[in-house]
Design a protein around this motif. Structure first.
Motif, PDB file in Angstrom:
ATOM      1  N   VAL A 115       0.830  -0.898   0.004  1.00  0.00           N
ATOM      2  CA  VAL A 115       0.030  -0.062   0.007  1.00  0.00           C
ATOM      3  C   VAL A 115       0.870   1.295   0.054  1.00  0.00           C
ATOM      4  O   VAL A 115       1.843   1.296   0.749  1.00  0.00           O
ATOM      5  N   ASN A 116       0.536   2.109  -0.862  1.00  0.00           N
ATOM      6  CA  ASN A 116       1.276   3.540  -0.897  1.00  0.00           C
ATOM      7  C   ASN A 116       0.313   4.545  -0.181  1.00  0.00           C
ATOM      8  O   ASN A 116      -0.657   4.768  -0.760  1.00  0.00           O
ATOM      9  N   ALA A 117       1.157   5.171   0.605  1.00  0.00           N
ATOM     10  CA  ALA A 117       0.409   6.412   1.261  1.00  0.00           C
ATOM     11  C   ALA A 117       0.585   7.513   0.105  1.00  0.00           C
ATOM     12  O   ALA A 117       1.655   8.385   0.316  1.00  0.00           O
ATOM     13  N   ALA A 118      -0.352   7.655  -0.912  1.00  0.00           N
ATOM     14  CA  ALA A 118      -0.175   8.581  -2.017  1.00  0.00           C
ATOM     15  C   ALA A 118      -0.841   9.847  -1.820  1.00  0.00           C
ATOM     16  O   ALA A 118      -1.511  10.175  -0.442  1.00  0.00           O
ATOM     17  N   ASN A 119      -0.524  10.888  -2.685  1.00  0.00           N
ATOM     18  CA  ASN A 119      -1.647  12.046  -2.682  1.00  0.00           C
ATOM     19  C   ASN A 119      -2.421  12.076  -3.643  1.00  0.00           C
ATOM     20  O   ASN A 119      -2.468  11.018  -4.538  1.00  0.00           O
ATOM     21  N   SER A 120      -3.431  12.764  -3.649  1.00  0.00           N
ATOM     22  CA  SER A 120      -4.533  12.541  -4.624  1.00  0.00           C
ATOM     23  C   SER A 120      -4.251  12.925  -5.982  1.00  0.00           C
ATOM     24  O   SER A 120      -4.959  12.329  -6.890  1.00  0.00           O
ATOM     25  N   SER A 121      -2.966  13.442  -6.303  1.00  0.00           N
ATOM     26  CA  SER A 121      -2.503  13.500  -7.688  1.00  0.00           C
ATOM     27  C   SER A 121      -2.131  12.046  -8.243  1.00  0.00           C
ATOM     28  O   SER A 121      -2.104  12.086  -9.513  1.00  0.00           O
ATOM     29  N   ASN A 144       2.603   3.408   7.414  1.00  0.00           N
ATOM     30  CA  ASN A 144       1.842   4.137   8.531  1.00  0.00           C
ATOM     31  C   ASN A 144       1.401   5.505   7.961  1.00  0.00           C
ATOM     32  O   ASN A 144       2.023   6.139   7.820  1.00  0.00           O
ATOM     33  N   ILE A 145       0.169   5.364   7.247  1.00  0.00           N
ATOM     34  CA  ILE A 145      -0.657   6.098   6.419  1.00  0.00           C
ATOM     35  C   ILE A 145      -0.858   7.512   7.304  1.00  0.00           C
ATOM     36  O   ILE A 145      -1.275   7.653   8.398  1.00  0.00           O
ATOM     37  N   SER A 146      -0.453   8.646   6.640  1.00  0.00           N
ATOM     38  CA  SER A 146      -0.652   9.802   7.202  1.00  0.00           C
ATOM     39  C   SER A 146       0.033  10.246   8.501  1.00  0.00           C
ATOM     40  O   SER A 146      -0.197  11.199   8.983  1.00  0.00           O
ATOM     41  N   THR A 147       1.287   9.670   8.743  1.00  0.00           N
ATOM     42  CA  THR A 147       1.709   9.957  10.150  1.00  0.00           C
ATOM     43  C   THR A 147       3.062  10.693  10.032  1.00  0.00           C
ATOM     44  O   THR A 147       3.492  11.205  10.599  1.00  0.00           O
ATOM     45  N   GLY A 148       3.661  10.681   8.518  1.00  0.00           N
ATOM     46  CA  GLY A 148       4.520  11.666   8.173  1.00  0.00           C
ATOM     47  C   GLY A 148       4.099  12.932   7.936  1.00  0.00           C
ATOM     48  O   GLY A 148       3.963  13.687   8.918  1.00  0.00           O
ATOM     49  N   ILE A 149       4.388  13.454   6.955  1.00  0.00           N
ATOM     50  CA  ILE A 149       4.204  14.859   6.463  1.00  0.00           C
ATOM     51  C   ILE A 149       2.820  15.121   6.605  1.00  0.00           C
ATOM     52  O   ILE A 149       2.429  16.516   6.907  1.00  0.00           O
ATOM     53  N   TYR A 150       1.698  14.385   6.684  1.00  0.00           N
ATOM     54  CA  TYR A 150       0.537  14.771   7.036  1.00  0.00           C
ATOM     55  C   TYR A 150       0.109  15.119   8.587  1.00  0.00           C
ATOM     56  O   TYR A 150      -0.913  15.329   8.976  1.00  0.00           O
ATOM     57  N   HIS A 151       1.107  14.546   9.390  1.00  0.00           N
ATOM     58  CA  HIS A 151       1.051  14.613  10.891  1.00  0.00           C
ATOM     59  C   HIS A 151      -0.019  14.192  11.624  1.00  0.00           C
ATOM     60  O   HIS A 151      -0.392  14.654  12.669  1.00  0.00           O
ATOM     61  N   PHE A 152      -0.581  13.061  11.169  1.00  0.00           N
ATOM     62  CA  PHE A 152      -1.714  12.427  12.006  1.00  0.00           C
ATOM     63  C   PHE A 152      -1.043  11.727  13.297  1.00  0.00           C
ATOM     64  O   PHE A 152       0.246  11.205  12.945  1.00  0.00           O
ATOM     65  N   PRO A 153      -1.436  11.999  14.635  1.00  0.00           N
ATOM     66  CA  PRO A 153      -0.550  11.420  15.718  1.00  0.00           C
ATOM     67  C   PRO A 153      -0.503   9.912  15.512  1.00  0.00           C
ATOM     68  O   PRO A 153      -1.312   8.904  15.217  1.00  0.00           O
ATOM     69  N   LYS A 154       0.882   9.160  15.729  1.00  0.00           N
ATOM     70  CA  LYS A 154       1.115   7.964  15.373  1.00  0.00           C
ATOM     71  C   LYS A 154       0.264   7.081  16.299  1.00  0.00           C
ATOM     72  O   LYS A 154      -0.297   6.183  15.630  1.00  0.00           O
ATOM     73  N   PHE A 188       8.645   2.384   9.471  1.00  0.00           N
ATOM     74  CA  PHE A 188       9.918   2.959   9.221  1.00  0.00           C
ATOM     75  C   PHE A 188      10.855   3.240  10.165  1.00  0.00           C
ATOM     76  O   PHE A 188      12.222   2.922   9.934  1.00  0.00           O
ATOM     77  N   ASP A 189      10.405   3.107  11.309  1.00  0.00           N
ATOM     78  CA  ASP A 189      11.259   3.689  12.524  1.00  0.00           C
ATOM     79  C   ASP A 189      10.929   2.727  13.692  1.00  0.00           C
ATOM     80  O   ASP A 189       9.779   2.237  13.924  1.00  0.00           O
ATOM     81  N   GLU A 190      11.763   2.698  14.549  1.00  0.00           N
ATOM     82  CA  GLU A 190      11.399   1.961  15.780  1.00  0.00           C
ATOM     83  C   GLU A 190      10.180   2.410  16.609  1.00  0.00           C
ATOM     84  O   GLU A 190       9.355   1.631  17.298  1.00  0.00           O
ATOM     85  N   ASP A 191       9.987   3.861  16.895  1.00  0.00           N
ATOM     86  CA  ASP A 191       8.939   4.335  17.639  1.00  0.00           C
ATOM     87  C   ASP A 191       7.756   4.036  17.044  1.00  0.00           C
ATOM     88  O   ASP A 191       6.955   3.496  17.753  1.00  0.00           O
TER      89      ASP A 191
END
Length: 179
Positions: free
Chosen positions: A20-26, A119-129, A158-161
């Motif tokens: 699964v890719n956490a894509a953008n709408s484009s 982890n969808i939306s937890t990176g640049i979209y800042h959804f709380p992990k 991607f990371d241990e946390d």
């Protein structure tokens, strides 16, 4: 949950039927997981995304579309568009749950037996992990109660946390979001 496993890995290297890719709408690639999948998968994924854009104009938040996987060690890439975190007042929880649900539905429709989610939306979209992990695990568990085709669902962190947080919810889906 026997069919759900958490690993820390680069999702582009995971051998499954679908990632699964956490894509953008484009659907045209971007940063983070999206950029990594497009780079590793090569131009075939982008070509498939262009075809989807011509057909339906992109992918709305909470929905999912399927492409080939190009050079990735998978058959398919399921692109889903997660919500940007706006404090929880813009249906972000429901939209994120829809990302997982729609991706799983698409996987089953294409006879996928193994699937890997980032982890969808937890990176640049800042959804709380922790909140995102709870939603992911709850949505996946609910889906698997009804579906027996899927043999394994991987939560690829991607990371241990992120891995630690996801493992907590897989081990105890009723756990609180505090960590």
């Amino acid at each position: 949950m026997k069919r759900v496993r958490v690993i820390q890995e680069d999702i582009t290297k995971v051998h499954v039927d679908a990632i699964v890719n956490a894509a953008n709408s484009s659907l045209l690639g971007g940063g983070g997981v999206d950029g990594a999948i497009h780079r590793a998968g090569g131009p075939a994924i982008l070509e498939d995304c262009y075809a989807i854009r011509r057909r339906q104009g992109g992918c709305p938040i909470g929905e999912a579309v399927l492409t080939g996987a190009g050079n990735l060690p998978a058959k398919y890439v399921i692109h889903t568009v997660g919500p940007v975190w706006n404090g929880g007042s813009k249906q972000e929880d429901q939209l994120l749950a829809n990302c997982y649900r729609r991706s799983l539905q698409l996987a089953v429709r294409h006879h996928v037996e193994t699937i890997a989610f980032p982890n969808i939306s937890t990176g640049i979209y800042h959804f709380p992990k922790a909140r995102a992990a709870r939603i992911a695990v709850k949505t996946i568990a609910s889906f698997l109660e009804q579906d027996h085709q899927l043999k394994e669902v991987l939560l690829v962190c991607f990371d241990e946390d992120s891995k630690r947080i996801c493992e907590k919810f897989v081990e105890n889906p009723a756990a609180s979001e505090e960590h």
